[in-house]
Write an enzyme that holds these catalytic residues in place. Sequence first.
Site, PDB file in Angstrom:
ATOM      1  N   GLU A   1      32.323 121.193  44.016  1.00 13.53           N
ATOM      2  CA  GLU A   1      33.612 121.635  43.490  1.00 13.53           C
ATOM      3  C   GLU A   1      34.000 120.943  42.188  1.00 13.53           C
ATOM      4  O   GLU A   1      34.972 121.341  41.541  1.00 13.53           O
ATOM      5  CB  GLU A   1      34.705 121.400  44.545  1.00 13.53           C
ATOM      6  CG  GLU A   1      34.565 122.329  45.749  1.00 13.53           C
ATOM      7  CD  GLU A   1      35.548 122.022  46.857  1.00 13.53           C
ATOM      8  OE1 GLU A   1      36.077 120.895  46.886  1.00 13.53           O
ATOM      9  OE2 GLU A   1      35.770 122.908  47.697  1.00 13.53           O
TER      10      GLU A   1
ATOM     11  N   GLU B   1      18.482 113.278  60.553  1.00 14.30           N
ATOM     12  CA  GLU B   1      19.147 111.996  60.299  1.00 14.30           C
ATOM     13  C   GLU B   1      18.331 110.807  60.793  1.00 14.30           C
ATOM     14  O   GLU B   1      18.569 109.673  60.386  1.00 14.30           O
ATOM     15  CB  GLU B   1      20.521 111.974  60.961  1.00 14.30           C
ATOM     16  CG  GLU B   1      20.509 111.913  62.464  1.00 14.30           C
ATOM     17  CD  GLU B   1      21.915 111.882  63.042  1.00 14.30           C
ATOM     18  OE1 GLU B   1      22.248 110.857  63.665  1.00 14.30           O
ATOM     19  OE2 GLU B   1      22.664 112.848  62.859  1.00 14.30           O
TER      20      GLU B   1
END
Length: 313
Positions: free
Chosen positions: A92, A123
């Site tokens: 953004e 992960e």
Amino acid sequence: MNPAPAEEFPIPDSRITEQRNPRTQDIDLASPLEIVDLIAAEDAQVPKAVHGQREAIARAIEAAEATFRGGGRLFYVGAGTSGRLGVLDASEMPPTYGTDPEMVQGIIAGGYAALTRSQEGAEDTIENAVKDLNERGVRAGDFVIGIAASGTTPYVRRALEHARSIGARTGLVACSPPSADAIAVTDILIQPIAGPEVVTGSTRMKAGTATKLVLNTITTGAMIRLGKTFGNLMVDLRASNEKLRDRSERIVMEVCSLDRDAARDLLKRANGVVKTAIVMHFLGKSREESDRALDKAGGVIRKAIGRKPPPVK
């Protein structure tokens, strides 16, 4: 009757995000409205938890500003929901503040495929953390912020270890107290702990909300410090679609007291950059001269033109 072997009893999880919430233990019996109320009551705890980390967040803003002014970049590193939130915040920045896409980047365990399809096992593959950072060219002078809701994500911990070893600044956003070895490689620790989740372990909820608030504050704060706003007006955006073109024109009209056609013409001469257009208008200079004036003022419009923005009407 002989007691059950000790290993048959569950060991309480020390991670707050993995603990059961006594306030929602009967949520499976709740009506839709009761579910809304229960979730809303839990979400109400998030802003307080984030505000409790105000000083650490402010240090992260300072570090991000210093990193950017020194030519460095900000990297978010996470897995699962945490990684997605980092990628979201980074993505953004260019349309909102006109930044180069390289300036703020999100790295998610499992790569971009993990944005739309869960790859939670990624992960645990810690060797990929170093590879992923190296592929982005992370170096001394950059700022690497790990995001780990539980505070224990192996991928994030390894990324911070590597970042520290090559001279990058490090930060960690965790919604449960992190492990000692993670803290040892973290320069700035941010812990917005809002308690156990509505649904045990569902860290996309309170932990995710808290994390998004923290990341929004860090990047927004850094962009403000870099002069990408004039007052609270977004003046360094790039007009890449009709909505942003309209916003750009409205900002120039308001700040410079121009009609729509004049604002549009000014923006065209400013190569579509609102910030440059404003400086051109008040200094009466060319785009190149106005950009130099902005550079001399550290990117801050107030310093470049010597006036404040118009008051809110």
